[in-house]
Write an enzyme that holds these catalytic residues in place. Structure first.
Site, short mmCIF file in Angstrom:
data_model
loop_
_atom_site.label_atom_id
_atom_site.label_comp_id
_atom_site.label_asym_id
_atom_site.label_seq_id
_atom_site.Cartn_x
_atom_site.Cartn_y
_atom_site.Cartn_z
CE1 TYR A 119 -48.67 26.52 22.35
CE2 TYR A 119 -50.17 24.67 22.02
CZ TYR A 119 -49.82 25.99 21.80
OH TYR A 119 -50.63 26.77 21.01
CG HIS A 124 -48.33 30.47 24.68
ND1 HIS A 124 -47.96 31.59 23.98
CD2 HIS A 124 -47.76 29.41 24.00
CE1 HIS A 124 -47.22 31.25 22.94
NE2 HIS A 124 -47.08 29.93 22.94
NE ARG A 133 -56.70 25.56 16.40
CZ ARG A 133 -55.58 25.63 17.12
NH1 ARG A 133 -54.42 25.68 16.51
NH2 ARG A 133 -55.63 25.65 18.44
CD GLU A 191 -40.28 28.00 26.12
OE1 GLU A 191 -39.79 26.92 26.54
OE2 GLU A 191 -40.68 28.17 24.96
NE ARG A 227 -43.87 33.09 17.66
CZ ARG A 227 -44.03 32.22 18.63
NH1 ARG A 227 -44.30 30.95 18.33
NH2 ARG A 227 -43.91 32.57 19.90
CD GLN A 230 -44.03 28.05 15.54
OE1 GLN A 230 -43.53 29.15 15.83
NE2 GLN A 230 -44.70 27.33 16.40
CE1 TYR A 234 -49.55 24.40 13.55
CE2 TYR A 234 -49.08 25.92 11.76
CZ TYR A 234 -49.96 25.41 12.69
OH TYR A 234 -51.25 25.88 12.75
CE LYS A 243 -41.53 27.30 18.77
NZ LYS A 243 -41.72 28.24 19.89
CB THR A 334 -44.92 30.84 25.65
OG1 THR A 334 -44.17 30.68 24.45
CG2 THR A 334 -45.07 32.32 25.94
#
Length: 401
Positions: A119, A124, A133, A191, A227, A230, A234, A243, A334
């Protein structure tokens, strides 16, 4: 500049300064064999093994169906073979008929051992933090101290050209109902992936400055992401079923040695990382990507914008004594830049699905529909003023059962 006897190779993105490796079959041979792409042709390494390597482990590796025999031999052997290939492909006395790339079928270039996904893009991570958030700091407190990652499923790595079935799973609807069914928010992540060659023993570490000794090469990656699955699963342990259903990678592996001219200064890091993550020669790669959906280019990220370097990712992956094995694979996460046109995931490009993409055919997308086709391509500087074209990652979306 070295001139090849292969027609058109010098003017292509696959000159003697590139030479990516892949596993292929063709009308001439129905069993997979290791090859190198040169222009629009493929050099069969098995058929030419005696001209390329002396009797021993290196020659034996060229007679394997993929890279698995070459990977553990290490940087000295990789460089020896590259020099031999360049000499062979520029010697007119060696000229002969090669397989046309349009006639080959590509297979898995290596045998994945473990798979780790990172990550590593600050842009990203910041974008997703603001989306998920909005009332908190976009980056978690640990993010600038270590490369955040998760352990994926090596068995779901597939080469370009394999279409991906829409995954099903448990998710929460906007009104709070818990349901099971096909993902309604299927996404991509553009990626870069890194293929490990030289191994380490359990308990040993790979230092941040030993990256080029352990990593054979790289390729483009599409880390497909559900998504909605996830988002529900998660917390608190991170990505799992959203994923692990599929990750696509470019079927031709570009050797690190081909990218010397693409090296560039990596972004400044503040705060300064701990000593095990501090490189003597800190660099990234200037690699320009293009993300295309159904023929429309929707984004152009560049790998040079990544906050954490591939060397730091390798060092962090092994600092606890986790071993490396030939065929281990890790991806960058990403690749996103500072502008909306430079992001590598549709969740960013459409800002969580609120701002649809407009395609050239007049349709709009937020997330992927069945039948959509995604391609990721990339170019980089090569030696002697050449341009390298990395192997594309292309796959379509199949409906769920």
């Amino acid at each position: 500049m070295q001139t090849s006897w292969v027609p058109g190779a010098d003017q292509s993105g696959h000159s003697v300064h590139h030479l990516p490796y892949g596993s292929f079959t063709s009308p001439r041979n129905s069993e997979p064999r290791l090859g190198v792409r040169i222009g629009d042709r493929v050099l069969d390494l098995c058929d030419n093994a005696e001209d390329l390597a002396p009797e021993g482990p290196l020659r034996a590796a060229l007679r394997r169906p993929n890279l698995q025999g070459l990977l553990p031999l290490g940087r000295e052997s990789w460089d020896e073979l590259r020099t031999s290939l360049q000499r062979f492909l520029t010697d007119p006395a060696k000229a002969h008929d090669l397989v046309d790339v349009s006639q080959v079928s590509l297979h898995a270039a290596f045998e994945p051992a473990d798979y780790v996904d990172y990550y590593a893009s600050e842009h990203h991570a910041t974008n997703l933090g603001r989306l998920f958030r909005p009332d908190s700091a976009p980056l978690m407190p640990n993010w600038k101290h270590l490369p955040v990652g998760y352990h994926g499923r090596a068995g779901t790595l597939v080469p370009s050209g394999v279409n991906i079935k829409r995954p099903s799973g448990q998710r929460r609807t906007p009104d709070g109902e818990i349901v099971f069914g096909p993902s309604a928010r299927l996404d991509i992540e553009a990626e870069m992936g890194f293929v490990v060659g030289a191994p380490t023993a359990l308990g040993d570490t790979a230092s941040v400055d030993s990256f080029a000794d352990h990593v054979f090469g790289l390729c483009l990656v599409n880390d497909w992401s559900a998504r909605d699955i996830q988002a529900w699963e998660y917390q608190p342990l991170g990505p799992y079923l959203g994923k692990s259903f599929a990750t696509s990678y470019g079927a031709w592996i570009t050797p690190l040695a081909a990218l010397e001219a693409a090296k560039t200064e990596a972004p400044e890091q503040d705060p300064r990382p701990l000593p095990y993550l501090t490189e003597k020669d800190r660099y990234s790669y200037d690699i320009e990507l293009a993300v295309t959906l159904n023929g429309t280019t929707v984004s152009r990220p560049n790998y040079r914008d990544m906050y954490w370097t591939p060397a730091q990712m390798l060092a962090h992956m092994t600092v606890n004594g986790a071993s490396l094995r030939p065929g281990d694979f890790y991806a960058s996460g990403t690749i996103s830049g500072p502008e909306r046109s430079q992001v590598g995931a549709f969740i960013e490009l459409t800002w969580g699905g609120k701002e649809p993409m407009k395609l050239d055919d007049g349709t709009e997308r937020t997330f992927l529909k069945d039948g959509d086709i995604v391609s990721i391509t990339a170019t980089a500087r090569g030696a002697a003023g050449t341009t390298l074209e990395l192997a594309e990652v292309t796959a379509g979306v199949l409906p769920a059962d």
